[in-house]
Scaffold this active site. Structure first.
Site, PDB file in Angstrom:
ATOM      1  N   HIS A 122      38.240  46.834  38.055  1.00  0.00           N
ATOM      2  CA  HIS A 122      39.357  46.239  38.799  1.00  0.00           C
ATOM      3  C   HIS A 122      40.548  47.196  38.695  1.00  0.00           C
ATOM      4  O   HIS A 122      40.661  47.931  37.722  1.00  0.00           O
ATOM      5  CB  HIS A 122      39.672  44.901  38.105  1.00  0.00           C
ATOM      6  N   ASP A 199      37.785  44.661  29.372  1.00  0.00           N
ATOM      7  CA  ASP A 199      38.451  43.777  30.323  1.00  0.00           C
ATOM      8  C   ASP A 199      37.590  42.518  30.428  1.00  0.00           C
ATOM      9  O   ASP A 199      36.523  42.544  31.035  1.00  0.00           O
ATOM     10  CB  ASP A 199      38.578  44.485  31.672  1.00  0.00           C
ATOM     11  N   GLN A 202      37.001  38.166  33.525  1.00  0.00           N
ATOM     12  CA  GLN A 202      35.980  37.344  34.186  1.00  0.00           C
ATOM     13  C   GLN A 202      34.964  36.768  33.204  1.00  0.00           C
ATOM     14  O   GLN A 202      34.130  35.953  33.591  1.00  0.00           O
ATOM     15  CB  GLN A 202      35.236  38.172  35.248  1.00  0.00           C
ATOM     16  N   LYS A 225      42.786  32.087  34.758  1.00  0.00           N
ATOM     17  CA  LYS A 225      41.404  32.053  35.241  1.00  0.00           C
ATOM     18  C   LYS A 225      40.534  31.123  34.402  1.00  0.00           C
ATOM     19  O   LYS A 225      39.346  30.966  34.657  1.00  0.00           O
ATOM     20  CB  LYS A 225      40.798  33.461  35.213  1.00  0.00           C
ATOM     21  N   CYS A 364      40.868  43.801  44.702  1.00  0.00           N
ATOM     22  CA  CYS A 364      41.485  44.737  43.734  1.00  0.00           C
ATOM     23  C   CYS A 364      40.478  45.713  43.167  1.00  0.00           C
ATOM     24  O   CYS A 364      40.542  46.065  41.985  1.00  0.00           O
ATOM     25  CB  CYS A 364      42.201  43.976  42.619  1.00  0.00           C
TER      26      CYS A 364
END
Lengths: 409, 128
Positions: A122, A199, A202, A225, A364
């Site tokens: 991303h 990261d 998600q 999220k 993104c």
């Protein structure tokens, strides 16, 4: 098994209608809906014990401070961080990654060093490293992906030479849905002497994540999220690394003693939390963690796996639809696709007219889309509150759009 | 289906008018929106009277941007350079004859973005 009707009853927004249709919300990878316990907790703070946190010598401030710092404890235990000092509250994943780039990065990355990323990152795990590399004369290197969206793990060791000081990798792609073998990447990167940032924007909302098991050095994720509010995110960092890093933003709360010309820093984690923090949001995130824990991350992950497999089966049968990324067995609840040469913005708009919310664009991840030979895709993403009926609604709407565009174009 | 995807828009998307390039255009312009990939290439040839004699476009993008560019080329015919410079966003949206929601305005206005870039370059080189 998830009691899906009970779960849905916790999310007031899901009972809305849009353009005369019941809302089918398939954009949780961008941001999730909020359950009542989160909304009620935040409202209660604003109504009943709102006062600035830290150092307030009165009951309201103590209550707010206690609630905020309790939220930190719950976040720490949610990702199995060994100590609460390793949980730094930030605005979101992006700010957490920037924090590492500006502090650890500026101190440790030198001219000629390399930062290893992957082709599926991303922008938030890409642009901060570009800025750092430009400033320091370092080089970005990318671990390639296969055409079906898996990391070329066979190339990892050859890229991990002595120049690589940092590996920054997503645990789950927000476009391909690919769940990466992060534990193995960390292990090999450490063997090569590199620090690893994960990261987890998600992954933390959708599956059990254990930072001690992964053994990653940094891990970043966002509250919004994972059923929490906007404006609050988390940087996990190993204590020794955080201790050695200079501060990020300067100001109140992050200092111990301030002179006219200099200052010394507060203890962890507050060294990295300058100014009045988003403490109501932090408390809201604590409520979100409680909510998700109450349902069970294993149960949520299993529900999403089942739904994703079903969605891929149904969608791949729609004429003219091409799914991007790996098979269901290797991905989380994200399905991006192209459809009949119709621009993704048009597809998303036509779906919106039927009450179905999906995302369209580059999500993104412009370099990833170029790598795949695409400008944009349509993305449906799932969370604990989505149902097989909603997948059916999506499939049927796409079939109608297909029929309409065939007859009129 | 949405009134946004009106018969006019679907027709212009499926059958773009004035598609292609001109032999010797006076005004050449591009718009490029990396956020969605909409690209419009616009060419305008002026007649001896200084008015628009020929317009052509090529592009790639969503139905709204492509239909808008097609309609756009039809409406530019016969206009003076000053008229082109005075063109407003609302006029361009009006030609589409469909309710364009805020999140699709940029699509509909991509040919206008191209035109404005082309006019700036034209004034600079023509010293106009």
């Amino acid at each position: 098994m998830l009691d899906i009707e009970r779960v849905r009853a916790d999310f007031p927004a899901l009972s809305r209608t849009v353009h005369g249709h019941p809302l089918v919300f398939l954009d949780s990878a961008a941001s999730s809906q909020k359950p009542l316990p989160v909304l009620e907790t935040m409202e209660r703070v604003y109504r009943e014990c709102y006062a600035n946190v830290h150092r307030g010598i009165y009951a309201f401030s103590e209550e707010a401070t206690l609630a905020y710092e309790n939220a930190r404890d719950r976040v720490a235990s949610f990702i199995n961080a060994p100590v609460r000092e390793e949980i730094v509250f930030t605005r979101n994943t992006t700010e957490a990654i920037n924090l590492v780039a500006y502090t650890w990065g500026r101190t440790n990355i030198r001219s000629g060093d390399r930062i290893l990323l992957t082709e599926m990152e991303h922008h938030s795990n890409l642009v901060p490293w570009q800025l750092l590399a430009q400033e320091k004369g370092a080089q970005l290197v990318y671990l390639p992906i296969t055409d079906d969206g898996l990391l070329r793990m066979d190339l990892l060791d050859s890229l991990l030479d002595e120049r690589v000081k940092l590996v920054a990798v997503t645990m789950m792609s927000n476009v391909l849905g690919t769940v990466n073998p992060v534990k193995e990447i960390v292990c090999r990167a450490h063997a090569a002497g590199a620090v690893v940032l994960v990261d987890a924007a998600q992954s933390v909302p959708h599956m059990p994540v254990d930072v001690q098991d992964l053994d990653c050095d940094f891990l970043a994720f966002s509250g919004h999220k994972m059923c929490g509010p906007t404006g609050i995110g988390v940087l996990y960092g190993k204590e020794a690394l955080l201790e050695a890093m200079p501060p990020f933003l300067g100001g109140g709360d992050m200092i111990r003693k301030v002179e006219w010309e200099s200052a010394t820093w507060n203890r962890l984690p507050w060294k990295f939390e300058a100014g009045t923090p988003a403490f109501v949001e932090g408390i809201g995130l604590g409520a979100a963690v409680d909510y998700l824990t109450g349902i069970g991350m294993e149960a949520i992950a299993a529900h999403e796996r089942e739904l994703t497999a079903y969605a891929m089966e149904r969608l791949s049968a729609v004429p003219g639809l091409t799914i991007i990324g790996p098979p269901a067995s290797q991905r989380g609840g994200v399905v991006a696709f192209t459809f009949r040469g119709i621009h993704p913005h048009d597809v998303a708009h036509m779906l919106d007219m039927e009450g179905i919310a999906v995302r369209a664009g580059h999500h993104c991840a412009q370099p990833l889309h170029r790598r795949l030979g695409l400008t944009a895709t349509v993305r449906a993403s799932f969370y604990l509150y989505n149902t097989a009926e909603e997948v059916n609604a999506l499939t049927q709407a796409l079939e109608r759009i297909g029929a309409l565009t065939t007859s009129q174009l | 289906m949405s009134t946004l995807y009106s018969p006019t828009i679907l027709d212009h998307y499926a059958h773009p008018r004035n598609w292609g390039r001109l032999p010797s255009p006076d005004i050449v312009a591009d718009s490029d929106d990396p956020s969605c990939g909409d690209q419009v290439h616009l060419e305008i040839a002026l007649g001896p009277d200084g008015k628009v004699a020929q317009v052509a476009f090529e592009g790639e993008g969503c139905m709204i941007s492509m239909a808008s560019a097609s309609l756009f080329t039809e409406h530019l015919q016969g206009k003076r350079v000053e008229d082109l410079e005075a063109l407003t966003e609302e006029e361009v949206l009006g030609w589409l004859d469909a309710p364009i929601p805020p999140n699709r305005r940029a699509c509909a206005l991509s040919p206008l973005v191209a035109l404005r870039a082309g006019l700036t370059a034209y004034r600079r080189t023509a010293g106009g």
